[in-house]
Design an enzyme around this catalytic site. Structure first.
Site, PDB file in Angstrom:
ATOM      1  N   SER A  70      -3.249   8.631   5.890  1.00 12.86           N
ATOM      2  CA  SER A  70      -1.796   8.739   5.846  1.00 12.86           C
ATOM      3  C   SER A  70      -1.275  10.150   6.113  1.00 12.86           C
ATOM      4  O   SER A  70      -0.297  10.321   6.845  1.00 12.86           O
ATOM      5  CB  SER A  70      -1.269   8.236   4.498  1.00 12.86           C
ATOM      6  OG  SER A  70      -1.764   9.034   3.425  1.00 12.86           O
ATOM      7  N   CYS A 121       0.828  -1.201   0.000  1.00 18.27           N
ATOM      8  CA  CYS A 121       0.000   0.000   0.000  1.00 18.27           C
ATOM      9  C   CYS A 121       0.864   1.253   0.000  1.00 18.27           C
ATOM     10  O   CYS A 121       1.626   1.484   0.952  1.00 18.27           O
ATOM     11  CB  CYS A 121      -0.929   0.015   1.211  1.00 18.27           C
ATOM     12  SG  CYS A 121      -1.891   1.528   1.369  1.00 18.27           S
TER      13      CYS A 121
END
Length: 239
Positions: free
Chosen positions: A81, A28
């Site tokens: 993130s 990812c």
């Protein structure tokens, strides 16, 4: 710590005292952002990989959206993130990844945000049933702005003489750029004369210690993407 990706029917791994828990998936790029920040700032952490196709029941209880990356820090649950990365930079001020100057910091955040256009266009290439070179042209057009920004800043990295938040937030997709050529053939090769500064930046990023700790080759990324395109993502194919 769990190296293999945990799926339905599994149990969570006990958190190690004094460490941040990072829930991740090895391929990812969003999770890679957080890995890079943790490595760059030498923050103690442990990692539990999650099978995103068959998510553990306990993971969905902790994080109902089922996304990675996610972290547990001193009992607090965080995800997304960019939010995690900014939080870590503020909470652990040693080796700051943003400029001290508020205007420069704001401009760095704007640059990171603008890269989302590149990300969206790249996913169209990766996930298209038929590889079409026309899909790659808008990616190059958006990346022109980053080539120009490197020229304007005149430094080896976007953040100066060493990588900072801008570099780490856009690197995961730059690491994967060559997978388009592997999946689609040589006609998808990135023009050498169009992105000379970004090529030099990529070479320098590969030598960064934080990047080295999580780096995968274009071939390894392509192998995972092929399994993903086939509908059977092989999360553990390099573990």
């Amino acid at each position: 710590m769990s190296v293999k990706h945990l799926s339905t029917g599994s149990k969570d791994v006990p958190i190690e005292p004094g460490k941040i828990r990072l829930y991740s998936m090895r391929f990812c790029p969003y999770a890679q952002r957080v890995h890079l920040v943790l490595f760059a700032k030498n923050i103690p952490h442990d990692i539990v990989n999650i099978n995103l196709k068959n998510k553990p029941e306990w993971y969905l209880e902790k994080f109902p959206l089922g996304k990675v990356p996610a972290v547990i820090v001193e009992g607090e649950y965080l995800y997304e993130s960019l939010i995690i990365s900014d939080f870590l930079d503020e909470k652990y001020p040693k080796r700051p990844l943003y400029p001290k100057d508020p205007v420069k910091k704001a401009k760095d955040r704007l640059l990171i945000e603008s890269f989302s256009k590149v990300i969206s266009l790249l996913y169209k290439c990766y996930l298209s049933p038929t590889m079409d070179f026309q899909l790659l042209l808008p990616v190059f057009n958006e990346m022109d702005a980053f080539e120009k920004e490197m020229a304007t800043r005149g430094t080896p990295f976007f953040s100066g003489d060493k990588p900072g938040m801008v570099d780490y937030m856009i690197w995961p997709w730059c690491e994967r750029l060559e997978t388009v050529r592997i999946l689609g053939g040589d006609q998808f090769r990135i023009p050498k004369d169009r992105f000379q500064r970004l090529r030099e930046w990529c070479k320098a990023m590969i030598e960064d210690e934080a990047v080295k700790k999580h780096f995968l080759t274009p071939e390894e990324h392509a192998k995972y993407l092929q399994s993903h395109r086939a509908g059977t993502p092989d999360f553990d194919n390099i573990l």
